[in-house]
Design an enzyme around this catalytic site. Structure first.
Site, mmCIF file in Angstrom:
data_model
loop_
_atom_site.group_PDB
_atom_site.id
_atom_site.type_symbol
_atom_site.label_atom_id
_atom_site.label_comp_id
_atom_site.label_asym_id
_atom_site.label_seq_id
_atom_site.Cartn_x
_atom_site.Cartn_y
_atom_site.Cartn_z
ATOM 1 N N GLY A 198 -4.625 20.942 0.342
ATOM 2 C CA GLY A 198 -4.891 19.980 -0.722
ATOM 3 C C GLY A 198 -6.372 19.848 -0.988
ATOM 4 O O GLY A 198 -7.140 19.435 -0.123
ATOM 5 N N HIS A 217 -38.837 3.795 -13.403
ATOM 6 C CA HIS A 217 -39.321 5.150 -13.142
ATOM 7 C C HIS A 217 -40.131 5.157 -11.858
ATOM 8 O O HIS A 217 -40.963 4.273 -11.656
ATOM 9 C CB HIS A 217 -40.195 5.631 -14.298
ATOM 10 N N ALA A 272 -9.103 1.869 -3.854
ATOM 11 C CA ALA A 272 -9.259 0.541 -3.260
ATOM 12 C C ALA A 272 -9.833 -0.454 -4.249
ATOM 13 O O ALA A 272 -9.404 -1.612 -4.313
ATOM 14 C CB ALA A 272 -10.150 0.632 -2.019
ATOM 15 N N VAL A 330 -9.368 14.475 -3.245
ATOM 16 C CA VAL A 330 -10.462 13.653 -2.721
ATOM 17 C C VAL A 330 -10.503 13.689 -1.200
ATOM 18 O O VAL A 330 -11.545 13.984 -0.592
ATOM 19 C CB VAL A 330 -10.324 12.202 -3.214
ATOM 20 N N GLY A 344 -1.619 13.935 -1.165
ATOM 21 C CA GLY A 344 -1.289 12.709 -1.879
ATOM 22 C C GLY A 344 -0.682 11.651 -0.984
ATOM 23 O O GLY A 344 -0.560 11.826 0.235
ATOM 24 N N ARG A 345 -0.263 10.552 -1.602
ATOM 25 C CA ARG A 345 0.259 9.411 -0.856
ATOM 26 C C ARG A 345 1.531 8.901 -1.530
ATOM 27 O O ARG A 345 1.736 9.106 -2.733
ATOM 28 C CB ARG A 345 -0.789 8.295 -0.770
ATOM 29 N N GLY A 365 0.772 -1.233 0.000
ATOM 30 C CA GLY A 365 0.000 0.000 0.000
ATOM 31 C C GLY A 365 0.797 1.274 0.000
ATOM 32 O O GLY A 365 1.915 1.336 -0.534
#
Length: 468
Positions: free
Chosen positions: A184, A447, A323, A187, A274-275, A149
């Site tokens: 940042g 609908h 993920a 997301v 970020g990562r 990860g």
């Protein structure tokens, strides 16, 4: 020395899914994972423990609180006083996490997967396979899957600690901060900033880039910025941070915005820039595992590293740090090891931002398609013309379909609105099969549903929208 067919290093979405699928395919599997939460071993990695799952629990709780305050009266529901019990909200969040991480432990037991708690380190290769130090115990495996990860990227000027936090810290505030800074506008920053803004914090977002959500379609990013500003989020783009000071009272950030130098004071500061790949303790240098210039494990199209018998998947190989993308890589690799044709369609991986309104997209933006020299046609339909959205009380946003003007094949779909995280799935399925806007437009939709907006956007590609 115990021997396994497959040893997975890392128990996050990529790792635990790879382990389960490999076990389903008849391999003898072990997984070593070092993640811990509250001092205890906990499978599921960042996503289940301190990322995707707890953040969605908090987003849902905060949305309910805001709905009671601002929308309930429109439904004829009168609430005299609404207050927030942060500790109970956090307890609920933790309960959701416990249930899911415990579920993975159950699945490991069900599929007879041996679990080691600690760091997995490549030691050497011998005739039987790869010798791996699995949390202090040497084992051997024919195939090793690296799925370690990623970690939050730290801003050198603002190391984590005290009032400066990353995603896990931002999910554990004991009280609602009065003034919250977010570095940042991606997301994580948007989602966590939204949580605490709804609960009462004054939120300021500092973004180094000159524009907003530049990976999204221009129409979506423009609408999203309008909605977030209306909610009270204060954005500063092109913010060049020069100094961050922390004391007992909070954090002071000095930044340049254009030609002007500004200073802002916050009770808490979330850094979400970020990562970075997590290869710490893996033994990459000692065994010669090749990394790229940014520290990601280098792999080919079949997830093979430069070391025979060693593979890598998920965030640690780069690409979209999602993920669901990591999970699909885990499935694909396990099936490849079994001689099957595992595959991930990277051009149809959906992206979702769980703000309110939600944002979702898959495939090419209109701008990207044109930059590739494609001739495009688009169709767009607003939720304000959708019966279910109006009944639900949230008609914000729209659905946009980008199609090839010559073949009608869908190149991308972009949405902003309520529950679009769910709506994006059907368009991904159409794209996976190389479907056209006509295919989507001819599909019968129940609908009244929000999904009818997807159908109408596909009809609008050829100017045939029925309710606009």
């Amino acid at each position: 020395m115990d021997s396994y067919d497959v040893l997975v290093i890392g128990g996050g979405p990529a790792g635990y899914v790879a382990a389960i699928r490999a076990a389903q395919l008849g391999f003898q599997v072990a997984c070593v994972d070092a993640f811990e939460r509250d001092g205890k071993a906990s499978l599921g990695g960042t996503c289940l423990n301190v990322g995707c799952i707890p953040s969605k629990a908090m987003l849902d709780s905060s949305e309910k609180f805001e709905m009671i305050q601002t929308e309930a009266h429109e439904h004829g529901i009168q609430v005299e006083v609404a207050s927030v019990d942060v500790s109970r909200m956090l307890s609920r969040k933790n309960g959701v996490v416990d249930k899911l991480t415990g579920g993975i432990a159950y699945l490991f037991k069900k599929n007879k997967i041996k679990s080691f708690f600690g760091t997995g380190r490549l030691v050497r290769q011998d005739e039987a396979g790869w010798v791996v130090d699995a949390a202090g115990t040497e084992v051997v495996a024919r195939h090793v899957i690296v799925a370690t990860g990623s970690n939050p990227r730290e801003l050198p000027l603002a190391p984590f600690g005290g009032h400066i936090v990353e995603n896990s810290g931002a999910l554990s505030f004991e009280a609602v901060p009065g003034k919250l800074g977010v570095i940042g506008a991606g997301v994580i920053g948007l989602e966590l900033g939204s949580v605490w803004r709804r609960l009462g914090a004054e939120v300021t977002v500092l973004e180094a880039l000159p524009g907003f959500l530049m990976a999204a379609d221009d129409a979506v990013s423009k609408e999203a910025l309008k909605q977030f500003k209306k909610q009270g989020l204060d954005f500063h783009f092109g913010a060049n941070i020069s100094e961050v000071k922390q004391d007992e009272g909070g954090v002071t950030v000095t930044y340049a915005e254009g030609e002007e130098t500004k200073t802002a004071q916050f009770d808490k500061l979330i850094v979400s820039i970020g990562r970075v790949p997590n290869t710490q303790g893996l033994g990459a240098q000692e065994v010669g595992l090749e990394l790229d210039e940014r520290g990601f494990v280098k792999v080919d199209s079949h997830y093979r590293t430069n070391l025979p018998g060693v593979y890598a998947i998920g965030d640690v190989i780069g690409g979209a740090m999602l993920a669901h993308k990591a999970e699909e890589e885990g499935v694909a690799l396990a099936e490849q090891l079994a001689g099957q044709a595992g595959h991930v369609a990277y051009d149809a991986v959906p992206w979702v931002i769980y703000t309110s309104p939600e944002i979702a997209w898959a495939g090419l933006t209109e701008k990207a398609a044109k930059e590739q020299g494609l001739s495009v046609k688009t169709g767009q339909f607003p939720f304000s013309a959708n019966g279910r959205a109006l009944g639900h009380g949230d008609p914000r946003g729209f659905v946009k379909v980008v199609a090839d003007a010559n073949t009608d094949r869908i190149l991308g779909v972009h949405m902003i609105g309520a529950n679009v995280s769910e709506l994006i799935a059907e368009t991904v399925a159409i794209m996976e099969f190389g479907g056209s806007a006509e295919d989507l437009a001819r599909t019968v939709h129940a609908h009244p549903t929000l999904a009818e907006a997807v159908k109408e956007a596909a009809l609008a590609v050829d100017g045939r929208a029925l309710h606009m």
